[in-house]
Write a protein that holds these residues in place. Structure first.
Motif, PDB file in Angstrom:
ATOM      1  N   ALA A 161     -13.967  38.457  99.585  1.00  0.00           N
ATOM      2  CA  ALA A 161     -13.920  37.210 100.353  1.00  0.00           C
ATOM      3  C   ALA A 161     -14.411  36.038  99.516  1.00  0.00           C
ATOM      4  O   ALA A 161     -13.814  34.949  99.523  1.00  0.00           O
ATOM      5  N   LEU A 162     -15.484  36.241  98.761  1.00  0.00           N
ATOM      6  CA  LEU A 162     -16.013  35.170  97.909  1.00  0.00           C
ATOM      7  C   LEU A 162     -15.008  34.794  96.827  1.00  0.00           C
ATOM      8  O   LEU A 162     -14.774  33.607  96.559  1.00  0.00           O
ATOM      9  N   SER A 163     -14.391  35.793  96.240  1.00  0.00           N
ATOM     10  CA  SER A 163     -13.374  35.554  95.215  1.00  0.00           C
ATOM     11  C   SER A 163     -12.173  34.800  95.797  1.00  0.00           C
ATOM     12  O   SER A 163     -11.641  33.878  95.178  1.00  0.00           O
ATOM     13  N   LEU A 164     -11.774  35.186  96.998  1.00  0.00           N
ATOM     14  CA  LEU A 164     -10.665  34.514  97.674  1.00  0.00           C
ATOM     15  C   LEU A 164     -11.008  33.047  97.943  1.00  0.00           C
ATOM     16  O   LEU A 164     -10.195  32.149  97.682  1.00  0.00           O
ATOM     17  N   LEU A 165     -12.209  32.785  98.438  1.00  0.00           N
ATOM     18  CA  LEU A 165     -12.626  31.405  98.705  1.00  0.00           C
ATOM     19  C   LEU A 165     -12.623  30.589  97.425  1.00  0.00           C
ATOM     20  O   LEU A 165     -12.073  29.481  97.380  1.00  0.00           O
ATOM     21  N   HIS A 166     -13.197  31.131  96.367  1.00  0.00           N
ATOM     22  CA  HIS A 166     -13.235  30.419  95.089  1.00  0.00           C
ATOM     23  C   HIS A 166     -11.819  30.110  94.591  1.00  0.00           C
ATOM     24  O   HIS A 166     -11.523  28.993  94.182  1.00  0.00           O
ATOM     25  N   GLY A 167     -10.960  31.105  94.635  1.00  0.00           N
ATOM     26  CA  GLY A 167      -9.588  30.914  94.165  1.00  0.00           C
ATOM     27  C   GLY A 167      -8.840  29.846  94.950  1.00  0.00           C
ATOM     28  O   GLY A 167      -8.136  29.018  94.374  1.00  0.00           O
ATOM     29  N   ARG A 168      -8.991  29.862  96.262  1.00  0.00           N
ATOM     30  CA  ARG A 168      -8.316  28.858  97.092  1.00  0.00           C
ATOM     31  C   ARG A 168      -8.834  27.455  96.802  1.00  0.00           C
ATOM     32  O   ARG A 168      -8.064  26.497  96.696  1.00  0.00           O
ATOM     33  N   PRO A 191     -11.609  33.306 109.866  1.00  0.00           N
ATOM     34  CA  PRO A 191     -12.831  33.995 110.301  1.00  0.00           C
ATOM     35  C   PRO A 191     -13.589  34.711 109.182  1.00  0.00           C
ATOM     36  O   PRO A 191     -14.807  34.731 109.174  1.00  0.00           O
ATOM     37  N   GLU A 192     -12.858  35.282 108.227  1.00  0.00           N
ATOM     38  CA  GLU A 192     -13.545  35.998 107.155  1.00  0.00           C
ATOM     39  C   GLU A 192     -14.163  35.065 106.118  1.00  0.00           C
ATOM     40  O   GLU A 192     -15.084  35.452 105.401  1.00  0.00           O
ATOM     41  N   LEU A 193     -13.683  33.822 106.039  1.00  0.00           N
ATOM     42  CA  LEU A 193     -14.220  32.881 105.051  1.00  0.00           C
ATOM     43  C   LEU A 193     -15.210  31.880 105.647  1.00  0.00           C
ATOM     44  O   LEU A 193     -16.003  31.288 104.915  1.00  0.00           O
TER      45      LEU A 193
END
Length: 152
Positions: A17-24, A136-138
């Motif tokens: 989730a953290l990686s996804l947030l950073h990437g976005r 919800p997950e971010l």
């Protein structure tokens, strides 16, 4: 502990989730900076870090410190500095007290571009966080980012 251990699974899920947030966030800012100022996120970050230097004790960063600040290898940082120097946004000079050291300063053109790009960076960051907060997950990670107070 096995690969399916609930603690490891939760840890991996959190990291994902953290990686996804950073990437976005990075992709959103990248598009905005490229479109508005012909700057990458890394170029903006480098200009920002170097613009905070000062002439006082310890006010100039060595290349390893710059690389750490922009989260790149020293060789990648050197290539990035060279690209921005070729564009007239940075200049290098020898350290006055240690001729082996080389410092990098932001030129007037670089400072001007940075000042014009700052509002774009801030707006893109806000937009990316607002968009991520609807997931919800971010959302908990966005809340953590918004409340985190870390010195620049």
């Amino acid at each position: 502990m096995t690969a399916t251990d609930p603690a490891l699974t939760a840890l991996a899920s959190g990291w994902s989730a953290l990686s996804l947030l950073h990437g976005r966030i990075e992709a959103h800012i990248e598009r905005a900076l490229q479109a508005g100022h012909d700057l990458s996120v890394r170029e903006y970050s480098l200009l920002d870090v170097l613009s905070r230097q000062h002439d006082g004790e310890g006010g100039h960063l060595q290349m390893k410190q710059v690389a750490d600040a922009v989260v790149l290898s020293q060789s990648a940082t050197t290539r990035l500095v060279t690209r921005l120097e070729d564009r007239g946004l940075l200049t290098r000079y020898l350290c006055p007290t240690d001729r082996r050291g080389i410092y990098t300063n932001v030129t007037e053109a670089g400072l001007g571009l940075l000042e014009r790009a700052r509002p774009t960076n801030e707006a893109a960051l806000r937009e990316a966080l607002d968009e991520a907060a609807r997931s919800p997950e971010l959302a908990p990670l966005v809340e953590a980012v918004e409340t985190l107070r870390v010195p620049a």
